[in-house]
Enzyme design. Structure first.
Site, PDB file in Angstrom:
ATOM      1  N   ARG A  23      64.581  34.658  23.504  1.00 25.91           N
ATOM      2  CA  ARG A  23      64.773  35.087  22.124  1.00 25.91           C
ATOM      3  C   ARG A  23      63.712  34.566  21.154  1.00 25.91           C
ATOM      4  O   ARG A  23      63.121  35.317  20.379  1.00 25.91           O
ATOM      5  CB  ARG A  23      66.148  34.625  21.588  1.00 25.91           C
ATOM      6  CG  ARG A  23      67.308  35.433  22.038  1.00 25.91           C
ATOM      7  CD  ARG A  23      68.516  34.526  22.231  1.00 25.91           C
ATOM      8  NE  ARG A  23      68.289  33.791  23.452  1.00 25.91           N
ATOM      9  CZ  ARG A  23      68.686  34.235  24.649  1.00 25.91           C
ATOM     10  NH1 ARG A  23      69.412  35.312  24.723  1.00 25.91           N
ATOM     11  NH2 ARG A  23      68.382  33.570  25.740  1.00 25.91           N
ATOM     12  N   THR A  24      63.489  33.246  21.182  1.00 19.49           N
ATOM     13  CA  THR A  24      62.633  32.639  20.159  1.00 19.49           C
ATOM     14  C   THR A  24      61.185  33.114  20.327  1.00 19.49           C
ATOM     15  O   THR A  24      60.542  33.512  19.351  1.00 19.49           O
ATOM     16  CB  THR A  24      62.726  31.100  20.241  1.00 19.49           C
ATOM     17  OG1 THR A  24      64.107  30.748  20.314  1.00 19.49           O
ATOM     18  CG2 THR A  24      62.102  30.446  19.039  1.00 19.49           C
ATOM     19  N   HIS A  55      66.074  22.867  15.782  1.00 18.56           N
ATOM     20  CA  HIS A  55      65.691  24.259  16.070  1.00 18.56           C
ATOM     21  C   HIS A  55      65.933  25.012  14.749  1.00 18.56           C
ATOM     22  O   HIS A  55      66.890  25.753  14.595  1.00 18.56           O
ATOM     23  CB  HIS A  55      66.574  24.800  17.199  1.00 18.56           C
ATOM     24  CG  HIS A  55      66.120  26.109  17.794  1.00 18.56           C
ATOM     25  ND1 HIS A  55      65.093  26.869  17.272  1.00 18.56           N
ATOM     26  CD2 HIS A  55      66.564  26.779  18.886  1.00 18.56           C
ATOM     27  CE1 HIS A  55      64.945  27.961  18.016  1.00 18.56           C
ATOM     28  NE2 HIS A  55      65.815  27.924  19.000  1.00 18.56           N
ATOM     29  N   LYS A  91      46.219  20.237  34.292  1.00 19.73           N
ATOM     30  CA  LYS A  91      45.116  19.410  34.806  1.00 19.73           C
ATOM     31  C   LYS A  91      45.129  18.028  34.153  1.00 19.73           C
ATOM     32  O   LYS A  91      44.159  17.284  34.277  1.00 19.73           O
ATOM     33  CB  LYS A  91      43.773  20.086  34.523  1.00 19.73           C
ATOM     34  CG  LYS A  91      43.621  21.462  35.148  1.00 19.73           C
ATOM     35  CD  LYS A  91      42.268  22.055  34.749  1.00 19.73           C
ATOM     36  CE  LYS A  91      42.173  23.517  35.088  1.00 19.73           C
ATOM     37  NZ  LYS A  91      41.062  24.159  34.382  1.00 19.73           N
ATOM     38  N   ARG A 147      57.299  25.075  20.886  1.00 17.85           N
ATOM     39  CA  ARG A 147      58.546  24.589  21.502  1.00 17.85           C
ATOM     40  C   ARG A 147      58.156  23.544  22.535  1.00 17.85           C
ATOM     41  O   ARG A 147      57.221  23.749  23.308  1.00 17.85           O
ATOM     42  CB  ARG A 147      59.314  25.719  22.182  1.00 17.85           C
ATOM     43  CG  ARG A 147      60.452  25.198  23.050  1.00 17.85           C
ATOM     44  CD  ARG A 147      61.365  26.275  23.559  1.00 17.85           C
ATOM     45  NE  ARG A 147      62.206  26.785  22.491  1.00 17.85           N
ATOM     46  CZ  ARG A 147      63.243  27.605  22.692  1.00 17.85           C
ATOM     47  NH1 ARG A 147      63.554  27.999  23.906  1.00 17.85           N
ATOM     48  NH2 ARG A 147      63.962  28.031  21.677  1.00 17.85           N
TER      49      ARG A 147
HETATM   50  N1   CP Z   1      68.510  30.609  21.107  1.00 17.31           N
HETATM   51  C1   CP Z   1      67.347  30.339  21.711  1.00 17.31           C
HETATM   52  O1   CP Z   1      66.561  29.473  21.304  1.00 17.31           O
HETATM   53  O2   CP Z   1      67.084  31.128  22.808  1.00 17.31           O
HETATM   54  P1   CP Z   1      65.766  31.042  23.731  1.00 17.31           P
HETATM   55  O3   CP Z   1      65.808  29.690  24.413  1.00 17.31           O
HETATM   56  O4   CP Z   1      65.867  32.196  24.704  1.00 17.31           O
HETATM   57  O5   CP Z   1      64.560  31.148  22.833  1.00 17.31           O
END
Ligand code: CP
Length: 309
Positions: A54-55, A132, A82, A104
């Protein structure tokens, strides 16, 4: 703000400004032409050191709809393999003059550290158990659109709170907007410093869900349980999995949310997750694109203002 690293530094007016802009983009995203080129000429690099559906997809779509040049770094194929460090990787990409870095990382605090080393805007797409922020903002927009307001609601967040950056960001955002927050889950999956959050805690779903407006379910984040106690899925579903019977304790118009990825039959009944009369899970995904467009639009305005000054 120069970056979007978390909900913690945002004020209620900051949050409202992002959501108001996101409402504009939610409407635009339903049009045939979804473009609004406020990022034209800008470069956005997505660096995902942890899996995402999603993100990552929504940040890429958001950047493209805003006219940015978007590059997804394939971190599994990068020189991290590496032995290059996170910071050296960031400095290398920084030398290519990106305007926006979306990051992320599995370690809490890694994105804040990276933001101190680069001179572009950094957006936290999830760091360890820490924050998040765009997830909390898209959840807030979904709630505001479904309930018509984002204050004085009773909201239950259920399941693996201890390992959840989604729960942490949501607790902060919903608390800043003056909602009543209830955390429901096994004591083994509650954070140790729970008293700091100003929330009510329950280990029984029937009690915790009583008369709430919003029910937010979370996945068991086994990847962060590092050898600690992992409950059996059968037992967990029986006690904490959301089904129609447990949901009956909430208000009759309570909405059901889940940030995804969802494990059907573990934390939520699949039929309930698909019930469009109760579940807003697909709305959350839709609002994810709008919120990420809004966040990048507002950061780009700051970038332009800083350059003009
Ligand atoms: N909700 C969420 O962060 O989903 P993903 O880990 O698929 O990005």
């Amino acid at each position: 703000h120069r970056h979007l690293l978390g909900i913690e530094p945002l004020s209620p007016p900051d949050i409202t400004a992002i959501l108001d802009r996101a409402d504009f983009y939610a409407d635009l995203n339903r049009q045939a032409d979804k473009h609004n080129d406020v990022l034209a000429g800008m470069t956005q690099i997505n660096m995902f050191f942890e899996n995402s559906t999603r993100t990552q997809a929504s940040f890429e779509i958001a950047g493209k709809r805003l006219g940015a040049d978007v590059m997804n770094m394939a971190m599994q194929a990068s020189s991290i393999k590496k032995g290059e460090t996170l910071i050296d990787t960031a400095l290398t990409l920084n030398a290519m003059h990106p305007d926006l870095l979306v990051v992320r990382h599995p370690q809490s605090g890694a994105v804040d550290l990276l933001a101190q080393k680069v001179n572009c805007a950094v957006l936290n797409a999830g760091d360890g158990r820490h924050e998040h922020p765009t997830q909390a903002l898209l959840d807030a927009l979904t709630i505001r659109r479904a309930k018509g307001r984002l204050h004085r609601l009773s909201i239950a967040i259920c399941g693996d709170i201890a390992h959840s950056r989604v729960a942490r960001s949501n607790i902060m955002l919903l608390g800043k907007m003056e909602n009543r927050i209830r955390l429901i889950g096994p004591p083994t999956l509650m954070p140790s410093q729970i008293s700091e959050f100003g929330v009510e805690v329950f280990d029984d779903m029937a009690e915790g869900l009583k008369d709430v407006d919003v029910v937010m379910m979370l996945r068991l984040q086994k990847e962060r349980m590092d050898g600690g106690f992992i409950p059996s899925e059968r037992e967990y579903y029986h006690r904490y999995g959301l089904d129609a019977e447990k949901l009956a304790h909430a208000k009759p118009d309570a909405i059901v949310m889940h940030p995804g990825p969802m494990n059907r039959g573990v934390e939520i009944d699949g039929t309930l997750a698909d019930d469009i009369n109760r579940s807003v899970i697909q709305d959350q995904v839709e609002m994810g694109v709008a919120v990420r467009m809004a966040a990048m639009d507002l950061l780009a305005q700051n970038i332009r203002n800083a350059r003009a000054a």
